[in-house]
Scaffold this motif. Structure first.
Motif, PDB file in Angstrom:
ATOM      1  N   THR A 170      -7.480  -9.560   8.936  1.00  0.00           N
ATOM      2  CA  THR A 170      -7.752  -8.189   8.474  1.00  0.00           C
ATOM      3  C   THR A 170      -9.051  -8.192   8.217  1.00  0.00           C
ATOM      4  OG1 THR A 170      -5.521  -8.074   7.391  1.00  0.00           O
ATOM      5  CG2 THR A 170      -7.045  -6.384   6.484  1.00  0.00           C
ATOM      6  N   LEU A 171      -9.728  -7.158   9.017  1.00  0.00           N
ATOM      7  CA  LEU A 171     -10.965  -6.915   8.932  1.00  0.00           C
ATOM      8  C   LEU A 171     -11.412  -5.681   8.152  1.00  0.00           C
ATOM      9  CD1 LEU A 171     -13.780  -8.131  10.083  1.00  0.00           C
ATOM     10  CD2 LEU A 171     -13.685  -6.375  11.783  1.00  0.00           C
ATOM     11  N   ALA A 172     -12.013  -5.990   6.987  1.00  0.00           N
ATOM     12  CA  ALA A 172     -12.710  -4.797   6.300  1.00  0.00           C
ATOM     13  C   ALA A 172     -13.974  -4.395   6.963  1.00  0.00           C
ATOM     14  CB  ALA A 172     -12.629  -4.894   4.845  1.00  0.00           C
TER      15      ALA A 172
ATOM     16  N   PHE B 247      -8.568   7.834   6.427  1.00  0.00           N
ATOM     17  CA  PHE B 247      -7.451   7.039   6.637  1.00  0.00           C
ATOM     18  C   PHE B 247      -6.430   7.362   5.504  1.00  0.00           C
ATOM     19  CE2 PHE B 247      -5.710   3.184   5.717  1.00  0.00           C
ATOM     20  CZ  PHE B 247      -5.303   2.369   6.830  1.00  0.00           C
ATOM     21  N   GLN B 248      -7.041   7.658   4.396  1.00  0.00           N
ATOM     22  CA  GLN B 248      -6.321   7.874   3.315  1.00  0.00           C
ATOM     23  C   GLN B 248      -5.487   9.297   3.342  1.00  0.00           C
ATOM     24  OE1 GLN B 248      -7.742   6.642  -0.701  1.00  0.00           O
ATOM     25  NE2 GLN B 248      -9.326   5.735   0.518  1.00  0.00           N
ATOM     26  N   ALA B 249      -6.363  10.298   3.717  1.00  0.00           N
ATOM     27  CA  ALA B 249      -6.030  11.809   3.997  1.00  0.00           C
ATOM     28  C   ALA B 249      -5.125  11.698   5.103  1.00  0.00           C
ATOM     29  CB  ALA B 249      -7.178  12.748   4.160  1.00  0.00           C
ATOM     30  N   LEU B 250      -4.873  11.108   5.966  1.00  0.00           N
ATOM     31  CA  LEU B 250      -4.031  11.035   7.217  1.00  0.00           C
ATOM     32  C   LEU B 250      -2.741  10.402   6.853  1.00  0.00           C
ATOM     33  CD1 LEU B 250      -4.060  11.569  10.166  1.00  0.00           C
ATOM     34  CD2 LEU B 250      -5.137   9.162  10.599  1.00  0.00           C
ATOM     35  N   ASN B 251      -2.879   9.573   5.760  1.00  0.00           N
ATOM     36  CA  ASN B 251      -1.775   9.131   5.291  1.00  0.00           C
ATOM     37  C   ASN B 251      -0.830   8.491   6.286  1.00  0.00           C
ATOM     38  OD1 ASN B 251       0.061   7.989   3.113  1.00  0.00           O
ATOM     39  ND2 ASN B 251       0.913  10.195   2.698  1.00  0.00           N
ATOM     40  N   ALA B 252      -1.152   7.817   7.343  1.00  0.00           N
ATOM     41  CA  ALA B 252      -0.159   7.193   8.414  1.00  0.00           C
ATOM     42  C   ALA B 252       0.314   8.354   9.204  1.00  0.00           C
ATOM     43  CB  ALA B 252       0.810   6.129   7.946  1.00  0.00           C
ATOM     44  N   GLU B 253       0.112   9.653   9.058  1.00  0.00           N
ATOM     45  CA  GLU B 253       0.658  10.727   9.988  1.00  0.00           C
ATOM     46  C   GLU B 253       0.318  10.529  11.448  1.00  0.00           C
ATOM     47  OE1 GLU B 253       1.522  14.569   8.858  1.00  0.00           O
ATOM     48  OE2 GLU B 253       0.865  14.199   6.896  1.00  0.00           O
ATOM     49  N   ASP B 254       0.842  11.108  12.544  1.00  0.00           N
ATOM     50  CA  ASP B 254       0.471  10.929  13.857  1.00  0.00           C
ATOM     51  C   ASP B 254      -0.695  11.689  14.145  1.00  0.00           C
ATOM     52  OD1 ASP B 254       0.587  10.812  16.564  1.00  0.00           O
ATOM     53  OD2 ASP B 254       2.508  11.211  16.905  1.00  0.00           O
TER      54      ASP B 254
ATOM     55  N   ILE C 183     -14.301   0.103  -0.829  1.00  0.00           N
ATOM     56  CA  ILE C 183     -14.349  -1.482  -0.804  1.00  0.00           C
ATOM     57  C   ILE C 183     -12.848  -1.728  -1.299  1.00  0.00           C
ATOM     58  CG2 ILE C 183     -15.255  -3.321  -1.176  1.00  0.00           C
ATOM     59  CD1 ILE C 183     -18.079  -1.940  -1.413  1.00  0.00           C
ATOM     60  N   GLY C 184     -12.766  -1.219  -2.475  1.00  0.00           N
ATOM     61  CA  GLY C 184     -11.455  -1.667  -3.446  1.00  0.00           C
ATOM     62  C   GLY C 184     -10.228  -1.263  -2.586  1.00  0.00           C
ATOM     63  N   TYR C 185     -10.166  -0.182  -2.084  1.00  0.00           N
ATOM     64  CA  TYR C 185      -8.970   0.352  -1.210  1.00  0.00           C
ATOM     65  C   TYR C 185      -8.787  -0.662  -0.191  1.00  0.00           C
ATOM     66  CZ  TYR C 185      -5.768   3.184   1.240  1.00  0.00           C
ATOM     67  OH  TYR C 185      -4.677   3.678   2.068  1.00  0.00           O
TER      68      TYR C 185
ATOM     69  N   LEU D 141      -9.756  -3.621   0.159  1.00  0.00           N
ATOM     70  CA  LEU D 141      -9.235  -4.883  -0.484  1.00  0.00           C
ATOM     71  C   LEU D 141      -7.695  -5.084  -0.876  1.00  0.00           C
ATOM     72  CD1 LEU D 141     -10.354  -7.787  -1.395  1.00  0.00           C
ATOM     73  CD2 LEU D 141     -10.771  -6.640  -3.647  1.00  0.00           C
ATOM     74  N   ASN D 142      -7.523  -3.972  -1.645  1.00  0.00           N
ATOM     75  CA  ASN D 142      -6.006  -3.914  -2.147  1.00  0.00           C
ATOM     76  C   ASN D 142      -4.968  -3.109  -1.324  1.00  0.00           C
ATOM     77  OD1 ASN D 142      -6.501  -4.854  -4.864  1.00  0.00           O
ATOM     78  ND2 ASN D 142      -8.027  -3.417  -4.864  1.00  0.00           N
ATOM     79  N   TRP D 143      -5.554  -2.595   0.023  1.00  0.00           N
ATOM     80  CA  TRP D 143      -4.551  -2.000   0.758  1.00  0.00           C
ATOM     81  C   TRP D 143      -3.330  -3.035   1.194  1.00  0.00           C
ATOM     82  CZ3 TRP D 143      -2.490  -2.871   5.504  1.00  0.00           C
ATOM     83  CH2 TRP D 143      -1.772  -1.769   6.261  1.00  0.00           C
ATOM     84  N   PRO D 144      -2.012  -2.356   1.267  1.00  0.00           N
ATOM     85  CA  PRO D 144      -1.525  -1.240   0.994  1.00  0.00           C
ATOM     86  C   PRO D 144      -1.279  -0.754  -0.472  1.00  0.00           C
ATOM     87  CG  PRO D 144      -0.010  -2.515   1.767  1.00  0.00           C
ATOM     88  CD  PRO D 144      -0.805  -3.400   1.745  1.00  0.00           C
ATOM     89  N   ASP D 145      -1.569  -1.573  -1.229  1.00  0.00           N
ATOM     90  CA  ASP D 145      -1.407  -1.326  -2.907  1.00  0.00           C
ATOM     91  C   ASP D 145      -2.613  -0.587  -3.185  1.00  0.00           C
ATOM     92  OD1 ASP D 145       0.892  -2.378  -2.551  1.00  0.00           O
ATOM     93  OD2 ASP D 145       0.100  -4.298  -3.307  1.00  0.00           O
TER      94      ASP D 145
END
Ligand code: NAD
Ligand code: MG
Length: 400
Positions: free
Chosen positions: A118-120, A156-163, A269-271, A273-277
């Protein structure tokens, strides 16, 4: 225990990554494999000690003795040189922070992806110069790239995995940088320290000046196109001086999802690091009553030619991203060195792209790392020539 490596540990992003790791318990929580740094071997050694890293690598072999002495009595191995930095990416680690600045960040990130890590990705230059290659390697090896650039983390967060097909537009916010409110005619005489006075973000020197010239946003527009696979026409840039909305996604039903927060890179950075949590992060909380207003304005194309150049680069694609980034790095070196003026930077990049385009070099499909690196070398030569011509003209103008 999760294992991780930090490339570019001694930089602004690297230090903030280190801060988060230490707050989370450091070596009690994470097993650190590699830490690397460009200069500042003493600081690199401190970090390696604190994290009990397996290996510490500095870019310059001249620093190896300092690094070795500083780590005497520990189990941390030491190495030096760009090859050793790339080799460190072959060591198994679950999570890899790519935070070297500039084109030098590409190879270590690519090597990590080839091992399925996983590449941050803070090193946006990787996507600008080699987006299709990077994504293809990630797909081939089942690796994931998590964006660290605040705008892309926000998207990435606003998209929230939508298509992505549901997305009408992506709106990148820009602070406008240190010289945002300067009269246009004063920009030519702006100095390095004036361009460094960023209103909202504390960052490395190079990206701070790129913010003032909007070359940073230009790179980010290309980064958006590559990372999210969205048509360039659907990417907008808006100046938002408060830097509290980090970017927005506009969906086809007219809804806009905006990502807000304090301007602190430890969020993105923290997002990553902790993703998907999500974890508790030491970032300031917004007091919206205190904030009271958010303002926006369209970027002036005359003030920010870098944004137009980014559109031209996206239209060509191929090796244009590599040429653009390399020319921008050289132009910035010449500005930092005092040879050219602030606004000459865009001129140098434009001249370089025109020369390379005339030589029919840019449209070649960027298929291999060798093609991309070859263009990087050539564009640096052409940009150096363009910068010297502009520096000469400037001297004449001053002398006259
Ligand atoms: P920085 O200049 O503060 O640090 C860069 C790191 O890379 C340092 O560890 C430096 O020693 C190392 N380095 C430099 N040249 C090297 C080379 N040739 N070989 C190996 N190592 C080298 O930069 P930064 O501001 O932390 O930015 C790092 C990356 O993150 C950049 O791609 C930048 O665009 C991106 N980024 C930074 C921020 C930020 O807030 N600083 C925000 C978004 C994205
Ligand atoms: Mg950014």
């Amino acid at each position: 225990m999760r294992s991780l490596s930090i490339f570019g540990a001694t930089g602004s992003i690297g230090e903030q990554t280190f801060d988060l790791l230490m707050r989370a318990g450091g070596p009690a929580t994470y097993r650190t494999v590699a830490v690397t740094g460009g200069r500042n071997a003493a600081r690199l050694a401190e970090m390696a000690r604190a994290l009990r890293a397996e290996v510490a690598v500095c870019a310059d072999p001249a620093d190896l003795a300092t690094l070795r002495d500083a780590l005497a009595g520990t189990t941390t191995e030491v190495a030096a040189g760009s090859q050793a930095i790339a080799d460190a990416a072959d060591r198994p680690a679950d999570w890899v922070m790519s935070a070297i600045v500039g084109a030098a960040g590409l190879v270590p990130g690519l090597r990590a992806l080839r091992h399925g890590r996983t590449l941050a990705l803070a090193n946006k230059e990787s996507l600008v110069t080699a987006g299709p290659l990077l994504l293809a390697e990630a797909a081939r090896h089942g690796a994931r790239i998590l964006p660290v650039d605040s705008e892309h983390s926000a998207i990435f967060q606003a998209l929230n995995a939508e298509d992505i097909a549901a997305v009408e537009r992506i709106i990148l916010t820009a602070s406008g940088g240190a010289l945002r409110d300067w009269p246009l005619e004063a920009l030519a005489s702006a100095t390095v320290s004036q361009a460094m006075a960023h209103p909202n973000w504390a960052m490395g020197q190079r990206i701070t000046i790129d913010s003032a010239s909007m070359f940073n946003k230009a790179l980010e527009v290309i980064e958006t196109r590559e990372y999210f696979g969205i048509d360039p026409d659907r990417i907008e840039v808006i100046i938002h001086p408060e830097s509290l909305i980090h970017s927005m996604v506009g969906f086809r039903d007219g809804a806009i999802m905006a990502h807000m927060g304090a301007p602190d890179m430890r969020h993105s950075i923290g997002y990553a690091l902790n993703w998907p949590d999500r974890a508790d992060l030491p970032v300031a909380r917004l007091d919206l009553a205190q904030v009271a207003t958010l303002t926006f304005r369209a970027p002036d194309p005359v003030r920010y030619p870098a944004l137009r150049l980014a559109r031209e680069v996206m239209a060509i694609r191929g090796l244009a991203g590599s040429a653009f980034n390399a020319a921008k790095e050289i132009a910035l070196d010449h500005f930092l060195g005092g040879g050219i003026g602030f606004q000459d930077m865009a001129g140098v990049v434009e001249d370089t792209l025109a020369r390379l385009s005339g030589e029919m070099r840019l449209g070649n499909a960027a298929l291999t790392l060798e093609d991309i690196q070859g263009m990087d070398v050539l564009a640096r030569i052409r940009a150096g020539e363009a910068a010297r011509i502009r520096a000469g003209n400037r001297q004449q103008a001053i002398g006259a």
